[in-house]
Motif scaffolding. Structure first.
Motif, PDB file in Angstrom:
ATOM      1  N   VAL A   1       0.863  -1.179   0.000  1.00 40.46           N
ATOM      2  CA  VAL A   1       0.000   0.000   0.000  1.00 40.46           C
ATOM      3  C   VAL A   1       0.903   1.233   0.000  1.00 40.46           C
ATOM      4  O   VAL A   1       1.811   1.348   0.827  1.00 40.46           O
ATOM      5  CB  VAL A   1      -0.929   0.047   1.234  1.00 40.46           C
ATOM      6  CG1 VAL A   1      -1.702   1.363   1.271  1.00 40.46           C
ATOM      7  CG2 VAL A   1      -1.884  -1.135   1.224  1.00 40.46           C
ATOM      8  N   ASP A   2       0.667   2.137  -0.944  1.00 37.93           N
ATOM      9  CA  ASP A   2       1.395   3.401  -1.012  1.00 37.93           C
ATOM     10  C   ASP A   2       0.431   4.556  -0.831  1.00 37.93           C
ATOM     11  O   ASP A   2      -0.657   4.570  -1.430  1.00 37.93           O
ATOM     12  CB  ASP A   2       2.094   3.551  -2.361  1.00 37.93           C
ATOM     13  CG  ASP A   2       3.444   2.864  -2.401  1.00 37.93           C
ATOM     14  OD1 ASP A   2       4.403   3.440  -1.846  1.00 37.93           O
ATOM     15  OD2 ASP A   2       3.542   1.758  -2.984  1.00 37.93           O
ATOM     16  N   TYR A   3       0.822   5.532  -0.008  1.00 36.83           N
ATOM     17  CA  TYR A   3       0.079   6.776   0.141  1.00 36.83           C
ATOM     18  C   TYR A   3       0.872   7.884  -0.546  1.00 36.83           C
ATOM     19  O   TYR A   3       2.035   8.117  -0.234  1.00 36.83           O
ATOM     20  CB  TYR A   3      -0.137   7.131   1.605  1.00 36.83           C
ATOM     21  CG  TYR A   3      -0.673   8.538   1.809  1.00 36.83           C
ATOM     22  CD1 TYR A   3      -1.928   8.898   1.318  1.00 36.83           C
ATOM     23  CD2 TYR A   3       0.080   9.502   2.482  1.00 36.83           C
ATOM     24  CE1 TYR A   3      -2.413  10.184   1.494  1.00 36.83           C
ATOM     25  CE2 TYR A   3      -0.418  10.789   2.664  1.00 36.83           C
ATOM     26  CZ  TYR A   3      -1.651  11.128   2.165  1.00 36.83           C
ATOM     27  OH  TYR A   3      -2.144  12.405   2.326  1.00 36.83           O
ATOM     28  N   ILE A   4       0.226   8.567  -1.485  1.00 37.44           N
ATOM     29  CA  ILE A   4       0.864   9.615  -2.278  1.00 37.44           C
ATOM     30  C   ILE A   4       0.179  10.948  -1.974  1.00 37.44           C
ATOM     31  O   ILE A   4      -1.043  11.063  -2.056  1.00 37.44           O
ATOM     32  CB  ILE A   4       0.751   9.309  -3.787  1.00 37.44           C
ATOM     33  CG1 ILE A   4       1.359   7.940  -4.104  1.00 37.44           C
ATOM     34  CG2 ILE A   4       1.412  10.413  -4.606  1.00 37.44           C
ATOM     35  CD1 ILE A   4       2.826   7.813  -3.804  1.00 37.44           C
ATOM     36  N   GLN A   5       0.982  11.945  -1.632  1.00 39.78           N
ATOM     37  CA  GLN A   5       0.450  13.272  -1.365  1.00 39.78           C
ATOM     38  C   GLN A   5       1.063  14.265  -2.340  1.00 39.78           C
ATOM     39  O   GLN A   5       2.193  14.077  -2.801  1.00 39.78           O
ATOM     40  CB  GLN A   5       0.741  13.691   0.075  1.00 39.78           C
ATOM     41  CG  GLN A   5       2.204  13.635   0.474  1.00 39.78           C
ATOM     42  CD  GLN A   5       2.434  13.990   1.921  1.00 39.78           C
ATOM     43  OE1 GLN A   5       2.309  15.149   2.310  1.00 39.78           O
ATOM     44  NE2 GLN A   5       2.773  12.989   2.736  1.00 39.78           N
ATOM     45  N   PRO A   6       0.336  15.333  -2.710  1.00 38.24           N
ATOM     46  CA  PRO A   6       0.877  16.305  -3.658  1.00 38.24           C
ATOM     47  C   PRO A   6       2.163  16.927  -3.142  1.00 38.24           C
ATOM     48  O   PRO A   6       2.294  17.231  -1.958  1.00 38.24           O
ATOM     49  CB  PRO A   6      -0.243  17.347  -3.788  1.00 38.24           C
ATOM     50  CG  PRO A   6      -1.127  17.130  -2.598  1.00 38.24           C
ATOM     51  CD  PRO A   6      -1.012  15.685  -2.259  1.00 38.24           C
ATOM     52  N   SER A   7       3.125  17.080  -4.047  1.00 38.43           N
ATOM     53  CA  SER A   7       4.464  17.602  -3.762  1.00 38.43           C
ATOM     54  C   SER A   7       5.339  16.600  -3.029  1.00 38.43           C
ATOM     55  O   SER A   7       6.492  16.896  -2.719  1.00 38.43           O
ATOM     56  CB  SER A   7       4.411  18.910  -2.964  1.00 38.43           C
ATOM     57  OG  SER A   7       3.870  19.949  -3.751  1.00 38.43           O
ATOM     58  N   GLY A   8       4.827  15.394  -2.782  1.00 38.85           N
ATOM     59  CA  GLY A   8       5.646  14.338  -2.214  1.00 38.85           C
ATOM     60  C   GLY A   8       6.150  13.416  -3.313  1.00 38.85           C
ATOM     61  O   GLY A   8       5.985  13.682  -4.506  1.00 38.85           O
ATOM     62  N   SER A   9       6.779  12.311  -2.935  1.00 38.20           N
ATOM     63  CA  SER A   9       7.236  11.341  -3.927  1.00 38.20           C
ATOM     64  C   SER A   9       6.034  10.689  -4.589  1.00 38.20           C
ATOM     65  O   SER A   9       4.993  10.477  -3.973  1.00 38.20           O
ATOM     66  CB  SER A   9       8.126  10.285  -3.267  1.00 38.20           C
ATOM     67  OG  SER A   9       7.421   9.595  -2.249  1.00 38.20           O
ATOM     68  N   THR A  10       6.172  10.370  -5.855  1.00 32.82           N
ATOM     69  CA  THR A  10       5.083   9.792  -6.633  1.00 32.82           C
ATOM     70  C   THR A  10       5.251   8.281  -6.757  1.00 32.82           C
ATOM     71  O   THR A  10       6.286   7.714  -6.370  1.00 32.82           O
ATOM     72  CB  THR A  10       5.046  10.410  -8.035  1.00 32.82           C
ATOM     73  OG1 THR A  10       6.245  10.018  -8.738  1.00 32.82           O
ATOM     74  CG2 THR A  10       4.994  11.932  -7.962  1.00 32.82           C
ATOM     75  N   LEU A  11       4.245   7.626  -7.320  1.00 28.55           N
ATOM     76  CA  LEU A  11       4.370   6.190  -7.585  1.00 28.55           C
ATOM     77  C   LEU A  11       5.524   5.916  -8.542  1.00 28.55           C
ATOM     78  O   LEU A  11       6.235   4.918  -8.412  1.00 28.55           O
ATOM     79  CB  LEU A  11       3.069   5.643  -8.171  1.00 28.55           C
ATOM     80  CG  LEU A  11       1.852   5.612  -7.239  1.00 28.55           C
ATOM     81  CD1 LEU A  11       0.607   5.185  -8.011  1.00 28.55           C
ATOM     82  CD2 LEU A  11       2.086   4.677  -6.054  1.00 28.55           C
ATOM     83  N   GLY A  12       5.719   6.820  -9.487  1.00 28.21           N
ATOM     84  CA  GLY A  12       6.848   6.685 -10.400  1.00 28.21           C
ATOM     85  C   GLY A  12       8.172   6.820  -9.679  1.00 28.21           C
ATOM     86  O   GLY A  12       9.116   6.058  -9.926  1.00 28.21           O
TER      87      GLY A  12
END
Length: 463
Positions: free
Chosen positions: A336-347
């Motif tokens: 499970v990955d949590y992605i927030q704006p301006s943070g690290s991306t799935l890429g």
């Protein structure tokens, strides 16, 4: 009756921390900042903070209930905002915790907001300009003015960071409801979730969110129900398989069978379509339940462009060859990955890569060439038409939903910042967690660009 679009103000967790630190330096005196915001270009007026100016304390006349600051900061903001059609929000603190605009605030707005519109050389931005106040606990209360100087409250101010905060106009308390209680259910009724992919994990996520109480859900999936996946798609039936029903139609009908107070939007297309992108961009939170690199890549771009929290999950069962030549399970893995704006991306985290995107493109345009590179699906190294993985899917889907709960209704004893990624390995009985600082942000995906063309920066999605 005229129904006005909602007005929303969204900022990142980093922006909010920076503002709070400046506006409450510890001396009990008011302080100020200027926010530049881009309209996301959606049905609602969603203003995304793209830049902020912290007005120096020593250039202001400050008191606990009055603030006077140089007009040059507003003039500078107008010069920048005009070029890109941005909205200006004037923000100041209320150290005493007064959760309303004061008479002095009203008088100041009457003069200053009018001067902003008067100094605007071209067409005013669609959402207008506004003012806001910040409370000692970080709550932000705002209002917006149109070019006729008519004022409306900002309906929701949200912060998307290690925690997700939603402050709503007229709410009696700024505290987040306690997790798992009736107040959480009430708050969920005001939230909109988008589920991309309504299949093995997606149907389980959607089932949880619907029964937990989300007020609106958007289901995106182009595929149809087949007999081979009846063993892992919740609510699917033999009748659905025989009629080749669309997954989104099947699941929407199931939800409406036990929820009369929910709005369900269905998009029977791939996420790599304009309709699906815009539908997902309207949501407060996105759950990516796809098994393709392209799907995750698009979800990644939507989350950054429209400043939406994103939860992505995946499962895998790698195999090994035993000495006797038979295939055996090497591990049973969920992520499970949590992605927030301006943070690290799935890429950035390697969930998809340029190579995996190229491979999927090759599969579409030249399936014969790609056949030798075909991924075997859930169980690597063993082709299974109907893998019996619903228990594993449920574990991953539940972990993703609980991760959302922990962010929106904090209950952890530890810090959310240390749970940017969670991986469980069931064969070894291990669970590992990685913090946001464990990943390096590449900066390839632009943040808060909204619906700028070409959509998501992808020519194939252009108007």
């Amino acid at each position: 009756m005229t129904i006005h679009p909602r007005t929303l103000l969204t900022m990142t967790g980093g922006q909010h921390r920076q503002l709070h630190s400046h506006l409450f330096p510890g001396d009990g005196l008011e302080a100020a900042a200027v926010l530049l915001c881009r309209d996301a270009g959606l049905n609602d007026r969603k203003l995304m903070v793209i830049d902020l100016t912290l007005v120096p304390h020593d250039q202001c006349r400050r008191s606990p209930y009055l603030l006077v600051w140089p007009g040059q900061f507003i003039a500078d903001a107008i010069n920048v905002a005009e070029d890109d059609g941005l909205s200006i929000i004037l923000l100041h603190s209320h150290p005493g915790g007064f959760r309303q605009f004061s008479d002095l605030d009203n008088e100041s707005d009457a003069e200053v907001i009018t001067s902003i519109f008067a100094g605007w050389g071209g067409v005013s931005p669609r959402a207008g300009h506004g003012s806001a106040i910040m409370m000692p606990d970080g709550e932000v209360i705002g209002r917006i003015y149109d070019d006729r100087h008519q004022c409306r409250a900002i309906d929701t101010v949200s912060v998307v960071g290690d925690e997700m905060r939603f402050w709503r106009n007229g709410c009696e308390s700024s505290e987040a409801p306690m997790a798992f209680g009736a107040d959480m259910t009430c708050e969920l009724g005001k939230l909109h979730a988008c589920i991309i992919g309504v299949s093995g994990t997606g149907s389980i996520v959607a089932e949880q969110l619907a029964r937990m109480g989300f007020g609106k859900m958007t289901l995106i999936d182009y595929d149809r129900v087949e007999g081979k996946n009846l063993n892992r798609i919740l609510n699917s039936t033999l009748s659905d398989a025989s009629s080749n029903a669309r997954k989104v139609d099947m699941f929407a009908a199931a939800i409406r069978g036990y929820r009369a107070d929910i709005e369900v939007v269905i998009v029977g297309q791939t996420i790599a379509s304009r309709e699906a992108v815009f539908a997902a961009a309207e949501a407060d939170v996105i759950f990516s339940c796809v098994d393709s690199s392209e799907g995750r890549h698009i979800a990644d771009r939507i989350a950054q462009a429209f400043m939406i929290p994103l939860f992505d999950m995946g499962v895998s069962i790698p195999t090994r060859k035993r000495p006797d030549g038979y295939t055996a399970i090497a591990e049973v893995i969920g992520r499970v990955d949590y992605i927030q704006p301006s943070g690290s991306t799935l890429g950035d985290r390697g969930v998809y890569t340029a190579a995996s995107l190229r491979a999927e493109y090759l599969a579409r345009v030249s399936p014969e060439t790609y056949a030798s590179q075909l991924d075997d699906g859930y169980i690597k190294g063993a082709v299974e038409e109907a893998p019996s993985v619903i228990a594993l899917n449920m574990r991953a889907a539940s972990a993703a939903v609980l991760e959302f709960v922990a962010r929106a209704f904090p209950f952890r004893h530890g810090r959310n910042s240390q749970q940017a990624r969670s991986i469980f390995a069931l064969a070894d009985g291990d669970e590992d967690h990685f913090g946001e600082t464990d990943f390096q942000r590449g900066g390839i995906l632009e943040v808060a660009v909204g619906a700028r063309e070409p959509l998501l920066g992808l020519p194939d999605l252009g108007a």
